[in-house]
Design a protein around this motif. Structure first.
Motif, PDB file in Angstrom:
ATOM      1  N   LYS A 111     -27.227 -21.032  25.576  1.00 29.66           N
ATOM      2  CA  LYS A 111     -26.355 -22.119  26.010  1.00 29.66           C
ATOM      3  C   LYS A 111     -24.964 -21.946  25.403  1.00 29.66           C
ATOM      4  O   LYS A 111     -24.838 -21.695  24.212  1.00 29.66           O
ATOM      5  CB  LYS A 111     -26.944 -23.455  25.583  1.00 29.66           C
ATOM      6  N   SER A 168     -22.977 -24.105  24.569  1.00 35.05           N
ATOM      7  CA  SER A 168     -22.684 -25.119  23.554  1.00 35.05           C
ATOM      8  C   SER A 168     -22.954 -24.596  22.142  1.00 35.05           C
ATOM      9  O   SER A 168     -22.348 -25.047  21.187  1.00 35.05           O
ATOM     10  CB  SER A 168     -23.491 -26.382  23.822  1.00 35.05           C
ATOM     11  N   ILE A 169     -23.864 -23.624  22.022  1.00 39.26           N
ATOM     12  CA  ILE A 169     -24.138 -23.055  20.703  1.00 39.26           C
ATOM     13  C   ILE A 169     -22.882 -22.376  20.165  1.00 39.26           C
ATOM     14  O   ILE A 169     -22.507 -22.534  19.008  1.00 39.26           O
ATOM     15  CB  ILE A 169     -25.280 -22.013  20.787  1.00 39.26           C
ATOM     16  N   GLU A 174     -19.835 -22.999  21.223  1.00 35.43           N
ATOM     17  CA  GLU A 174     -18.811 -24.017  21.031  1.00 35.43           C
ATOM     18  C   GLU A 174     -19.006 -24.740  19.710  1.00 35.43           C
ATOM     19  O   GLU A 174     -18.041 -25.087  19.019  1.00 35.43           O
ATOM     20  CB  GLU A 174     -18.839 -25.014  22.194  1.00 35.43           C
ATOM     21  N   ALA A 175     -20.260 -24.965  19.351  1.00 29.12           N
ATOM     22  CA  ALA A 175     -20.535 -25.620  18.064  1.00 29.12           C
ATOM     23  C   ALA A 175     -19.947 -24.793  16.934  1.00 29.12           C
ATOM     24  O   ALA A 175     -19.332 -25.321  16.004  1.00 29.12           O
ATOM     25  CB  ALA A 175     -22.038 -25.796  17.877  1.00 29.12           C
ATOM     26  N   SER A 176     -20.133 -23.477  17.022  1.00 31.07           N
ATOM     27  CA  SER A 176     -19.620 -22.606  15.968  1.00 31.07           C
ATOM     28  C   SER A 176     -18.091 -22.661  15.897  1.00 31.07           C
ATOM     29  O   SER A 176     -17.501 -22.779  14.824  1.00 31.07           O
ATOM     30  CB  SER A 176     -20.108 -21.184  16.215  1.00 31.07           C
ATOM     31  N   ILE A 177     -17.448 -22.598  17.063  1.00 34.02           N
ATOM     32  CA  ILE A 177     -15.988 -22.694  17.119  1.00 34.02           C
ATOM     33  C   ILE A 177     -15.545 -24.031  16.525  1.00 34.02           C
ATOM     34  O   ILE A 177     -14.644 -24.112  15.690  1.00 34.02           O
ATOM     35  CB  ILE A 177     -15.499 -22.632  18.582  1.00 34.02           C
ATOM     36  N   ASN A 178     -16.230 -25.081  16.944  1.00 33.79           N
ATOM     37  CA  ASN A 178     -15.884 -26.421  16.490  1.00 33.79           C
ATOM     38  C   ASN A 178     -15.999 -26.547  14.975  1.00 33.79           C
ATOM     39  O   ASN A 178     -15.265 -27.288  14.341  1.00 33.79           O
ATOM     40  CB  ASN A 178     -16.807 -27.431  17.184  1.00 33.79           C
ATOM     41  N   LEU A 179     -16.927 -25.785  14.401  1.00 30.24           N
ATOM     42  CA  LEU A 179     -17.096 -25.850  12.947  1.00 30.24           C
ATOM     43  C   LEU A 179     -16.119 -24.940  12.219  1.00 30.24           C
ATOM     44  O   LEU A 179     -16.189 -24.786  11.008  1.00 30.24           O
ATOM     45  CB  LEU A 179     -18.534 -25.484  12.576  1.00 30.24           C
ATOM     46  N   GLY A 180     -15.255 -24.273  12.963  1.00 33.09           N
ATOM     47  CA  GLY A 180     -14.175 -23.548  12.315  1.00 33.09           C
ATOM     48  C   GLY A 180     -14.290 -22.039  12.343  1.00 33.09           C
ATOM     49  O   GLY A 180     -13.473 -21.347  11.742  1.00 33.09           O
ATOM     50  N   ALA A 181     -15.312 -21.484  13.035  1.00 28.53           N
ATOM     51  CA  ALA A 181     -15.403 -20.031  13.116  1.00 28.53           C
ATOM     52  C   ALA A 181     -14.517 -19.549  14.263  1.00 28.53           C
ATOM     53  O   ALA A 181     -14.557 -20.113  15.352  1.00 28.53           O
ATOM     54  CB  ALA A 181     -16.846 -19.611  13.344  1.00 28.53           C
ATOM     55  N   SER A 182     -13.729 -18.513  14.014  1.00 30.05           N
ATOM     56  CA  SER A 182     -12.851 -17.999  15.070  1.00 30.05           C
ATOM     57  C   SER A 182     -13.706 -17.409  16.192  1.00 30.05           C
ATOM     58  O   SER A 182     -14.886 -17.121  15.984  1.00 30.05           O
ATOM     59  CB  SER A 182     -11.948 -16.916  14.500  1.00 30.05           C
ATOM     60  N   PRO A 183     -13.132 -17.212  17.392  1.00 31.93           N
ATOM     61  CA  PRO A 183     -13.925 -16.638  18.490  1.00 31.93           C
ATOM     62  C   PRO A 183     -14.593 -15.311  18.115  1.00 31.93           C
ATOM     63  O   PRO A 183     -15.761 -15.096  18.437  1.00 31.93           O
ATOM     64  CB  PRO A 183     -12.886 -16.449  19.596  1.00 31.93           C
ATOM     65  N   SER A 241     -21.336 -13.661  14.468  1.00 36.09           N
ATOM     66  CA  SER A 241     -22.362 -14.308  13.650  1.00 36.09           C
ATOM     67  C   SER A 241     -23.281 -15.226  14.454  1.00 36.09           C
ATOM     68  O   SER A 241     -24.327 -15.623  13.960  1.00 36.09           O
ATOM     69  CB  SER A 241     -21.720 -15.084  12.495  1.00 36.09           C
ATOM     70  N   VAL A 242     -22.926 -15.571  15.676  1.00 34.49           N
ATOM     71  CA  VAL A 242     -23.815 -16.426  16.465  1.00 34.49           C
ATOM     72  C   VAL A 242     -24.307 -15.714  17.730  1.00 34.49           C
ATOM     73  O   VAL A 242     -25.495 -15.587  17.969  1.00 34.49           O
ATOM     74  CB  VAL A 242     -23.121 -17.756  16.846  1.00 34.49           C
TER      75      VAL A 242
END
Ligand SMILES: Nc1ncnc2c1ncn2[C@@H]1O[C@H](COP(=O)(O)OP(=O)(O)OP(=O)(O)O)[C@@H](O)[C@H]1O
Ligand SMILES: [Mg+2]
Lengths: 561, 360
Positions: free
Chosen positions: A456, A458-459, A461-470, A476-477
């Motif tokens: 999905k 959203s997984i 997006e969650a990582s981006i939202n938590l501050g990980a760069s693209p 890492s995801v």
């Protein structure tokens, strides 16, 4: 206050840096443009310059379409392609029907054999059949001993037989998968409305699996007309477009391989036409249905069971016969190229002594190509699946191209493109690695794409939202979640990479010879012992990969088609 | 002071305008809910704030800093996803630590804060589990904890409870509101469940067609809808055509004089709205400014706490009343004649059209 103001303008005024994925997309475009489109464009361009005069025009095509030498080959190619396809259907569809509708003992063995046949080196079939049915083959000799003339294996019937036996697994696996996912209610309804068993199959079941059958059939057709090894070994005077392309190319070495290229373009046109035709037919028949009522596997009366089992095992056994023959032959004692009777490891000693370079090259080139494929297919599939722009849409389409372009054509294009300094890489390992990489990239991308579609967004997006760069998010995801697909994709491309013949045969030099090339050369020279030992080695590496894919993949056989 | 200031945000997909010039300011520490029918642009607005969509124009400021051109991963807004989006390949505590690691927080600090937030969402015993070993509700708590732990300036939630079953949804929504209030964190919450919106929010913002219809406290939205759309979308409502005849008005042929009629002016089509719970059936009150509409009963249904009485006016318009179950109402049969009675002041008047303006 001033601090706040400066922070504001700091963000508002800055031009956006191109993002990670924009850069990667750019690189992907460049990569495919240089290593895929440019060589093809070069091949295309060459075909428009007259072979003798060098003037620009359609004269080459005119020759190909009018001179008997070429038209005969064109005819042969079409006959072989269509008959090979029909033969594969004739074997594959009934087999799929048996395994999906009846309870078959050892079904796993049947599908494993089918996958192995699919993955085995493309040309071992041809020469294994020669060893059995050739002018000096084991079966031929045995039959003539009792006074029966053996059927000949040479010429078009032999080639068609080899292709049917080689490519039927595509039809089998795709059709079986489709049959297993048909809602049983349709067949029940047909029966309820008064259809006999045969009518039901013919009027309901077959149309429903038609999309799968036709996809398998088109693969068989395209592979049959592009295959070079089989007609080269079994042809005996029957020329096809691919053998002509190769022969013209090698005889024209040094000059421009004009006619070879023109012939190759014709092959591409035929493949494309076939594909488009199938797409057109398919576009009017899309059936979606929920799998609410699963098909059941019936048990059979003893007689029927015997016949059905007999048929299934006979088909896969005959298809595996070349592999068995090759393995068996590799353990025969030889003296020089002649079999001296009895068993021994002489052939293996000879390949280890005489051709360690080919073995080493094969593994190194394939591993290098697969490493590239793994990295690039991971990135490309992200662009194709997650990014929504013009480029990502056309990438998807562009990645179909390597399926359609015969290896010979790509190789000729590579030589034409990469022989001018400072980019002269002809004769190096690099050119082979890159070509194999491009040719097998779609296998990797297909596998990673299908798994990425199940992750999905959203997984991420969650990582981006938590501050990980693209970029960080991807590594890492996305990559960990994509791992099964990456592994399967890599193994699939490894299998096809290590068995690659048609393009390497044009590109190789003494230093960059690979196992399939060496096997081909040895078969032409009649050195069956060492060829068998090398082929066994290839079969073994392929078998190991197939085994691992089976372990990693949920839908086992479906991963291979 | 407002924590989030959105001005003139427009977003279109190709030719389709999903948000047209949205401006909102959200007070610090408040629970702000976006409510609206499917496709009205709630998700689009939330994702534009999070930075997953690029707006056509307009600005977004969080804690006085403009963020509309900041890449999504640098925005410092927490987000809770409808499908949880818990990373399946790492444990619960690693999930929660993910954002802290991105912010280069020291190890001991990460440990402390993760353990703290695990307490808040009551997931202490599950810290070492993998996500697939958790129920949906527990996974959503992980999603919440993961967003809370980074101390975001604003928390965004897109229908976080919609994948849970009804009972759990009510429990979790109380808990969510409790946590939000105790941490005093500004929250933008998306739902299309109006009960949820009314129950949880400090402010409810009703959207329709990419436009904000009304943003106000829950009771204000309910009792004082800004336009016809809000009146019909939030809570049940009966709409009837109102005819003007000089100083006199009528509904379905029943004449009366409205106190609020002075404002109507020359408006052409007017819809009168009365909420079902304001209507009593066959009551004998004779107070001033009551309207009594003769109706034919269609159906009477008992729903437990109350009775729903569906009826039809002589004009053919349907009207429903919700009242206490009394014996004479239970005895009503289809096609019986009855009178629906309500106070004129409870009736609201709207202009024609889906989003017709309020006239009274
Ligand atoms: N990626 C997209 N491309 C094109 N149009 C889109 C896209 N995403 C949303 N839309 C359109 O924008 C409008 C608003 O969509 P949005 O997802 O914001 O609605 P929503 O209010 O969240 O609805 P729901 O309650 O169903 O989640 C819809 O008309 C939708 O069709
Ligand atoms: Mg939404």
């Amino acid at each position: 206050m001033s601090v706040v103001v400066s922070v504001r303008s700091g963000f508002a005024g800055k031009l956006r840096m191109p993002g990670f994925w924009t850069v990667i997309t750019g690189l992907a475009v460049v990569l495919l443009a240089v290593f895929l489109l440019l060589p093809i464009a070069n091949v295309l361009a060459i075909s428009f310059f007259d072979a003798e005069t060098g003037s620009f025009g359609l004269s080459n095509y005119w020759q190909v379409l009018t001179r008997r030498f070429y038209t005969l080959a064109l005819w042969n190619t079409l006959v072989i392609g269509i008959c090979g396809m029909l033969g594969a259907c004739l074997l594959g569809i009934p087999l799929a029907f048996c395994t999906s509708r009846y309870r078959i003992r050892g079904r796993a063995v049947i599908s494993t054999f089918a996958v192995l046949v699919l993955c085995a080196p493309p040309f071992i079939g041809a020469y294994a059949w020669i060893m059995l049915f050739g002018s000096n083959g084991a079966v031929t000799n045995a039959l003539s001993y009792v006074g029966i003339p053996a059927p000949t294996i040479y010429g078009i019937p032999g080639i068609v037989m080899v292709f049917s036996l080689k490519f039927f697994p595509y039809i089998f696996l795709m059709t079986e998968n489709a049959l297993n996912t048909i809602n049983k209610s349709y067949e029940d309804a047909a029966e309820n409305l008064g259809c006999t068993a045969f009518e039901r199959f013919y009027k309901v079941t077959l149309p429903l699996v038609f999309p799968a059958v036709s996809t398998g059939a088109i693969i068989c057709f395209v592979l049959s007309i592009a295959d070079f090894g089989t007609p080269a070994i079994l042809g005996r005077g029957v020329r096809t477009l691919s053998t002509i392309a190769y022969a013209q190319y090698t005889s024209e070495m040094g000059g421009t391989p004009t006619m070879a290229v023109t012939v190759s373009m014709l092959m591409i046109v035929i493949s494309m036409a076939a594909l488009l035709l199938q797409r057109r037919i398919l576009s009017k028949r899309r059936y979606a249905s929920a799998l609410t009522n699963r098909p059941v596997k019936k048990s059979m009366s003893p007689v029927k069971s015997f016949l059905v089992h007999g048929f299934c095992y006979l088909v896969v056994f005959i298809a595996m016969l070349p592999a068995f023959t090759v393995v068996f032959t590799s353990f025969l004692a030889t003296s020089g190229p002649v079999f001296s009777g009895g068993f021994g490891l002489g052939s293996y000693q000879r390949i280890l002594r005489d051709s360690p370079q080919a073995i080493y090259n094969s593994f190194m080139f394939s591993l290098a190509a697969v490493a590239l494929i793994a990295v690039v297919s991971g990135l490309l599939s992200f662009i194709v699946v997650r990014r929504d722009n013009v480029v990502s849409g056309s990438l998807d389409l562009l990645l179909m191209v390597p399926y359609l372009i015969p290896g010979v054509v790509m190789a000729i294009g590579y030589v034409a493109t990469f022989r001018n300094p400072p980019f002269d890489i002809t004769g190096t390992a690099l050119i082979i690695i890159i070509l194999v990489f491009i040719r097998r990239l779609p296998y990797g991308v297909r596998s990673t794409t299908s798994i990425l579609r199940q992750i999905k967004p959203s997984i991420e997006e969650a990582s981006i939202n938590l501050g990980a760069s693209p970029a960080k998010t991807f590594i890492s995801v996305t990559v960990p979640l994509m791992m099964p697909g990456l592994i399967i994709g890599s193994l699939m491309s490894f299998i096809t990479a290590i068995n690659e013949l048609s393009s390497t045969l044009i590109l190789y030099t003494a230093r960059t010879i690979t196992m399939p090339v060496l096997i081909y050369v040895q078969v032409i020279d009649g050195e069956f012992g060492t060829a068998a030992a090398l082929s066994t080695l290839l079969l073994l590496s392929t078998g190991i990969c197939v085994f691992i894919v089976f372990r990693f993949s949920e839908s086992k056989e479906a991963a291979f088609v | 002071m407002s924590a989030v200031e959105i001005s003139n945000i427009r977003k279109s997909y190709g030719g389709v305008v999903a948000l047209s010039d949205i401006s909102i300011s959200i007070p610090s520490g408040s629970f702000f809910t976006l409510l609206g029918p499917s496709g009205c642009g709630k998700t689009t607005l939330l994702r534009t704030i999070a930075g997953f969509h690029q707006q056509d124009h307009g600005s977004i400021a969080v804690a006085d800093q403009k963020i509309e051109n900041v890449p999504a991963h640098k925005r410092d807004v927490g987000m809770v996803f409808q499908d949880y989006a818990v990373f399946p390949h790492i444990s619960v505590s690693d999930n929660i630590a993910f954002g802290l690691k991105q912010r280069k927080v020291s190890r001991s600090e990460i440990e402390r804060r993760v353990s703290e937030v695990l307490d808040v969402v009551q997931l202490k015993p599950y810290a070492a589990r993998m996500p697939h070993e958790l129920s949906g509700g527990q996974q959503q708590r992980v999603g919440l904890a993961r967003a809370l732990v980074i101390n975001p300036k604003v928390l965004l939630m897109d229908e976080p409870l919609s994948n849970l079953d009804a009972k759990l949804r009510v429990d979790l929504r109380r808990e969510l509101r409790g946590i939000q209030q105790s941490m005093n964190i500004t929250t933008i919450y998306v739902t299309h469940d109006q009960e949820e919106a009314l129950a949880m929010s400090d402010y409810v913002c009703v959207m329709y067609g990419g436009v904000i219809q009304q943003a106000a406290a829950p009771w204000e939205v309910y009792y004082s809808p800004a336009n016809r759309f809000v009146a019909s979308f939030v809570g049940a409502n009966n709409f009837m055509a109102l005819s003007l005849n000089g100083a006199q008005q009528s509904i379905a042929g029943t004449p009366f004089i409205l106190p609020q009629a002075s404002k109507i002016g020359a408006a052409k089509g007017i819809a009168a709205a009365i909420r079902p719970e304001f209507i009593s059936v066959n009551s004998a009150t004779d107070a001033a400014d009551t309207i009594r509409l003769p109706v034919k009963i269609r159906q009477v249904s008992f729903t437990g706490r109350e009775m729903a009485v569906a009826a039809v006016l002589s004009s053919g318009e349907e009207i429903e009343a919700i009242t206490k179950p009394t014996p004479d109402i239970i005895d009503l049969r289809p096609n019986d004649d009855a009178v629906f009675v309500f106070a004129a002041k409870d009736m609201q008047l709207f202009d024609e059209g889906i989003t017709g303006a309020r006239l009274s």
